[in-house]
Design a protein around this motif. Structure first.
Motif, PDB file in Angstrom:
ATOM      1  N   TYR A  57       5.780  10.240  -3.984  1.00 40.36           N
ATOM      2  CA  TYR A  57       6.314   9.947  -5.310  1.00 40.36           C
ATOM      3  C   TYR A  57       5.208   9.578  -6.298  1.00 40.36           C
ATOM      4  CZ  TYR A  57       8.735   7.932  -9.194  1.00 40.36           C
ATOM      5  OH  TYR A  57       9.156   7.667 -10.471  1.00 40.36           O
ATOM      6  N   VAL A  58       4.252   8.775  -5.877  1.00 43.98           N
ATOM      7  CA  VAL A  58       3.171   8.373  -6.788  1.00 43.98           C
ATOM      8  C   VAL A  58       2.344   9.588  -7.207  1.00 43.98           C
ATOM      9  CG1 VAL A  58       0.985   7.097  -6.898  1.00 43.98           C
ATOM     10  CG2 VAL A  58       3.062   5.967  -6.091  1.00 43.98           C
ATOM     11  N   GLU A  59       2.095  10.501  -6.282  1.00 37.91           N
ATOM     12  CA  GLU A  59       1.366  11.721  -6.656  1.00 37.91           C
ATOM     13  C   GLU A  59       2.136  12.488  -7.720  1.00 37.91           C
ATOM     14  OE1 GLU A  59      -0.145  15.485  -7.180  1.00 37.91           O
ATOM     15  OE2 GLU A  59       1.855  15.199  -6.309  1.00 37.91           O
ATOM     16  N   PHE A  60       3.451  12.606  -7.525  1.00 34.58           N
ATOM     17  CA  PHE A  60       4.284  13.292  -8.514  1.00 34.58           C
ATOM     18  C   PHE A  60       4.332  12.518  -9.831  1.00 34.58           C
ATOM     19  CE2 PHE A  60       8.504  12.938 -10.477  1.00 34.58           C
ATOM     20  CZ  PHE A  60       8.610  14.203 -11.047  1.00 34.58           C
ATOM     21  N   ALA A  61       4.543  11.218  -9.767  1.00 34.91           N
ATOM     22  CA  ALA A  61       4.773  10.416 -10.965  1.00 34.91           C
ATOM     23  C   ALA A  61       3.548  10.311 -11.864  1.00 34.91           C
ATOM     24  CB  ALA A  61       5.235   9.010 -10.562  1.00 34.91           C
ATOM     25  N   THR A  62       2.365  10.500 -11.304  1.00 37.71           N
ATOM     26  CA  THR A  62       1.140  10.413 -12.114  1.00 37.71           C
ATOM     27  C   THR A  62       0.616  11.781 -12.541  1.00 37.71           C
ATOM     28  OG1 THR A  62      -0.257  10.399 -10.118  1.00 37.71           O
ATOM     29  CG2 THR A  62       0.458   8.258 -10.976  1.00 37.71           C
ATOM     30  N   GLU A 134      -0.647  -0.280  -6.771  1.00 36.44           N
ATOM     31  CA  GLU A 134      -1.959  -0.090  -7.380  1.00 36.44           C
ATOM     32  C   GLU A 134      -2.393   1.360  -7.207  1.00 36.44           C
ATOM     33  OE1 GLU A 134      -3.678  -2.302  -9.137  1.00 36.44           O
ATOM     34  OE2 GLU A 134      -2.153  -3.872  -8.859  1.00 36.44           O
ATOM     35  N   LEU A 135      -2.907   1.946  -8.287  1.00 34.24           N
ATOM     36  CA  LEU A 135      -3.313   3.343  -8.273  1.00 34.24           C
ATOM     37  C   LEU A 135      -4.800   3.473  -7.940  1.00 34.24           C
ATOM     38  CD1 LEU A 135      -1.417   4.497 -11.472  1.00 34.24           C
ATOM     39  CD2 LEU A 135      -0.700   4.768  -9.092  1.00 34.24           C
ATOM     40  N   GLU A 136      -5.111   4.372  -7.023  1.00 35.18           N
ATOM     41  CA  GLU A 136      -6.514   4.638  -6.698  1.00 35.18           C
ATOM     42  C   GLU A 136      -7.189   5.290  -7.902  1.00 35.18           C
ATOM     43  OE1 GLU A 136      -8.178   6.569  -2.793  1.00 35.18           O
ATOM     44  OE2 GLU A 136      -7.940   8.147  -4.320  1.00 35.18           O
ATOM     45  N   ALA A 142     -10.800   7.320 -13.255  1.00 33.21           N
ATOM     46  CA  ALA A 142      -9.621   8.172 -13.441  1.00 33.21           C
ATOM     47  C   ALA A 142      -8.674   8.033 -12.253  1.00 33.21           C
ATOM     48  CB  ALA A 142     -10.035   9.628 -13.605  1.00 33.21           C
ATOM     49  N   VAL A 143      -7.376   8.028 -12.545  1.00 31.99           N
ATOM     50  CA  VAL A 143      -6.350   7.942 -11.513  1.00 31.99           C
ATOM     51  C   VAL A 143      -6.365   9.222 -10.674  1.00 31.99           C
ATOM     52  CG1 VAL A 143      -3.848   7.869 -11.140  1.00 31.99           C
ATOM     53  CG2 VAL A 143      -4.913   6.345 -12.819  1.00 31.99           C
ATOM     54  N   THR A 144      -6.348   9.059  -9.346  1.00 25.63           N
ATOM     55  CA  THR A 144      -6.435  10.223  -8.450  1.00 25.63           C
ATOM     56  C   THR A 144      -5.081  10.770  -8.020  1.00 25.63           C
ATOM     57  OG1 THR A 144      -6.432   8.885  -6.428  1.00 25.63           O
ATOM     58  CG2 THR A 144      -8.582   9.272  -7.497  1.00 25.63           C
ATOM     59  N   GLY A 145      -4.020   9.963  -8.148  1.00 22.67           N
ATOM     60  CA  GLY A 145      -2.707  10.365  -7.641  1.00 22.67           C
ATOM     61  C   GLY A 145      -2.399   9.740  -6.299  1.00 22.67           C
ATOM     62  N   ARG A 146      -3.333   8.962  -5.770  1.00 21.05           N
ATOM     63  CA  ARG A 146      -3.118   8.273  -4.497  1.00 21.05           C
ATOM     64  C   ARG A 146      -2.955   6.772  -4.736  1.00 21.05           C
ATOM     65  NH1 ARG A 146      -6.983  12.237  -3.311  1.00 21.05           N
ATOM     66  NH2 ARG A 146      -8.671  10.773  -3.681  1.00 21.05           N
ATOM     67  N   ILE A 147      -2.469   6.080  -3.705  1.00 20.65           N
ATOM     68  CA  ILE A 147      -2.224   4.640  -3.766  1.00 20.65           C
ATOM     69  C   ILE A 147      -3.439   3.898  -3.243  1.00 20.65           C
ATOM     70  CG2 ILE A 147      -0.811   2.766  -2.832  1.00 20.65           C
ATOM     71  CD1 ILE A 147       1.502   4.824  -2.672  1.00 20.65           C
ATOM     72  N   HIS A 148      -3.773   2.814  -3.912  1.00 17.30           N
ATOM     73  CA  HIS A 148      -4.848   1.939  -3.439  1.00 17.30           C
ATOM     74  C   HIS A 148      -4.232   0.744  -2.719  1.00 17.30           C
ATOM     75  CE1 HIS A 148      -8.586  -0.288  -3.308  1.00 17.30           C
ATOM     76  NE2 HIS A 148      -7.974  -1.324  -3.848  1.00 17.30           N
ATOM     77  N   GLY A 149      -4.601   0.560  -1.463  1.00 14.10           N
ATOM     78  CA  GLY A 149      -4.109  -0.586  -0.710  1.00 14.10           C
ATOM     79  C   GLY A 149      -2.668  -0.417  -0.266  1.00 14.10           C
ATOM     80  N   THR A 150      -2.050  -1.542   0.037  1.00 13.19           N
ATOM     81  CA  THR A 150      -0.660  -1.538   0.505  1.00 13.19           C
ATOM     82  C   THR A 150       0.282  -1.393  -0.674  1.00 13.19           C
ATOM     83  OG1 THR A 150      -1.214  -2.976   2.369  1.00 13.19           O
ATOM     84  CG2 THR A 150       1.113  -2.871   1.719  1.00 13.19           C
ATOM     85  N   PRO A 151       1.169  -0.407  -0.660  1.00 12.77           N
ATOM     86  CA  PRO A 151       2.121  -0.286  -1.772  1.00 12.77           C
ATOM     87  C   PRO A 151       3.155  -1.407  -1.729  1.00 12.77           C
ATOM     88  CG  PRO A 151       2.619   1.342  -0.084  1.00 12.77           C
ATOM     89  CD  PRO A 151       1.349   0.668   0.334  1.00 12.77           C
ATOM     90  N   SER A 152       3.474  -1.944  -2.871  1.00 15.62           N
ATOM     91  CA  SER A 152       4.469  -3.023  -2.965  1.00 15.62           C
ATOM     92  C   SER A 152       5.867  -2.422  -2.938  1.00 15.62           C
ATOM     93  CB  SER A 152       4.249  -3.847  -4.234  1.00 15.62           C
ATOM     94  OG  SER A 152       4.072  -2.990  -5.354  1.00 15.62           O
ATOM     95  N   PHE A 153       6.236  -1.937  -1.769  1.00 11.17           N
ATOM     96  CA  PHE A 153       7.501  -1.233  -1.567  1.00 11.17           C
ATOM     97  C   PHE A 153       8.066  -1.654  -0.219  1.00 11.17           C
ATOM     98  CE2 PHE A 153       9.591   2.855  -0.084  1.00 11.17           C
ATOM     99  CZ  PHE A 153      10.734   2.693  -0.849  1.00 11.17           C
ATOM    100  N   ARG A 154       9.335  -2.041  -0.196  1.00 11.64           N
ATOM    101  CA  ARG A 154      10.006  -2.501   1.006  1.00 11.64           C
ATOM    102  C   ARG A 154       9.174  -3.605   1.671  1.00 11.64           C
ATOM    103  NH1 ARG A 154      14.390   0.652   2.443  1.00 11.64           N
ATOM    104  NH2 ARG A 154      14.210   0.005   4.622  1.00 11.64           N
ATOM    105  N   GLU A 155       8.811  -3.454   2.960  1.00 11.03           N
ATOM    106  CA  GLU A 155       8.047  -4.494   3.654  1.00 11.03           C
ATOM    107  C   GLU A 155       6.707  -4.757   2.981  1.00 11.03           C
ATOM    108  OE1 GLU A 155       9.368  -1.833   5.005  1.00 11.03           O
ATOM    109  OE2 GLU A 155      10.881  -2.534   6.430  1.00 11.03           O
ATOM    110  N   GLY A 156       6.179  -3.757   2.280  1.00 14.54           N
ATOM    111  CA  GLY A 156       4.905  -3.921   1.587  1.00 14.54           C
ATOM    112  C   GLY A 156       4.944  -4.991   0.516  1.00 14.54           C
ATOM    113  N   LYS A 157       6.118  -5.270  -0.025  1.00 14.67           N
ATOM    114  CA  LYS A 157       6.202  -6.343  -1.018  1.00 14.67           C
ATOM    115  C   LYS A 157       5.838  -7.686  -0.398  1.00 14.67           C
ATOM    116  CE  LYS A 157       9.285  -4.646  -4.644  1.00 14.67           C
ATOM    117  NZ  LYS A 157      10.402  -4.988  -5.538  1.00 14.67           N
ATOM    118  N   THR A 158       6.326  -7.948   0.799  1.00 13.91           N
ATOM    119  CA  THR A 158       6.012  -9.226   1.432  1.00 13.91           C
ATOM    120  C   THR A 158       4.526  -9.300   1.774  1.00 13.91           C
ATOM    121  OG1 THR A 158       6.538  -8.456   3.671  1.00 13.91           O
ATOM    122  CG2 THR A 158       8.333  -9.369   2.386  1.00 13.91           C
ATOM    123  N   VAL A 159       3.951  -8.177   2.203  1.00 14.20           N
ATOM    124  CA  VAL A 159       2.519  -8.141   2.507  1.00 14.20           C
ATOM    125  C   VAL A 159       1.708  -8.470   1.257  1.00 14.20           C
ATOM    126  CG1 VAL A 159       0.587  -6.666   3.200  1.00 14.20           C
ATOM    127  CG2 VAL A 159       2.788  -6.502   4.395  1.00 14.20           C
TER     128      VAL A 159
END
Length: 222
Positions: A57-62, A134-136, A142-159
């Motif tokens: 989704y992040v690749e598409f959204a950016t 966070e965007l890589e 420049a934004v690459t279309g990939r995620i940097h680090g743990t995405p804040s999604f589902r369990e990733g939010k707690t991390v």
């Protein structure tokens, strides 16, 4: 210090900022309308049913904006804020945030939407700490279309929340009261971390869980 964590889309905002931005790039002429809307709607449906591939989704959204000049990106986002987001910010949501801040609680917005879309929105709510996807970026920034680090999604939010607190020498367990506001079952890991989970403008699935567990229900929007 007590802790208060807010989801953003459909919790503080009566819309999904990620999906709205996807529609907005069509209005700007940056993406093919029918194809963009088809994919945008499909990803949103996956998010709602808990099957979203966040990296895809992040690749598409950016894709529609990441190669455009920074000044053009910033101008487009300011228009997005002016035309769509600021008019959607409700007094009830602002008052809720202000009340927790008035109590001196450590407050953050924790969202699965990326930081490019949401940082100005967090600022509009007056919330300094934003935990977002966070965007890589490459060596040139420049934004690459990939995620940097743990995405804040589902369990990733707690991390990500634990990482944020660890950076201050703290843990969630150090807070006597942890309040979490969310509308979605995607945030169950974060809600279950709370001492005071609040199902806010909840989806039918989250409302059912909240009633079963005796969690408070809050309707900020009609």
């Amino acid at each position: 210090m007590n802790l208060c964590l807010f989801d953003l889309d459909h919790t503080l905002l009566p819309l999904d900022s990620d999906h709205a931005w996807g529609e907005f790039v069509v209005a700007l002429g940056w993406a093919d309308g029918p194809e963009q809307r088809r994919a945008n709607d499909a990803f949103y449906a996956q998010y709602q049913d808990g099957t979203l591939d966040i990296a895809a989704y992040v690749e598409f959204a950016t894709r529609a904006w990441r190669e455009r000049p920074a000044a053009e990106q910033a101008a487009a986002h300011e228009r997005f804020m002016r035309e769509l987001i600021r008019p959607a910010i409700r007094p009830e949501a602002l008052a809720l945030v202000r009340e927790h801040q008035r109590r001196g609680e450590l407050t953050a917005i924790v969202t699965a939407t990326n930081e490019f879309v949401t940082r100005p929105i967090a600022a509009a709510f007056g919330v300094e700490t934003l935990i977002a996807v966070e965007l890589e970026r490459d060596a040139a920034g420049a934004v690459t279309g990939r995620i940097h680090g743990t995405p804040s999604f589902r369990e990733g939010k707690t991390v990500r929340v634990q990482q944020w607190l660890h950076g201050m020498g703290r843990r969630v367990q150090d807070s006597e009261r942890v309040t979490v506001y969310s509308d979605s079952t995607n945030d169950l890991p974060l809600l279950e971390l709370a001492t005071h989970p609040v199902a806010t403008n909840p989806s039918p699935a989250l409302e059912a869980i909240a009633r079963e567990r005796g969690w408070p229900l809050l309707k900020l929007f009609p």
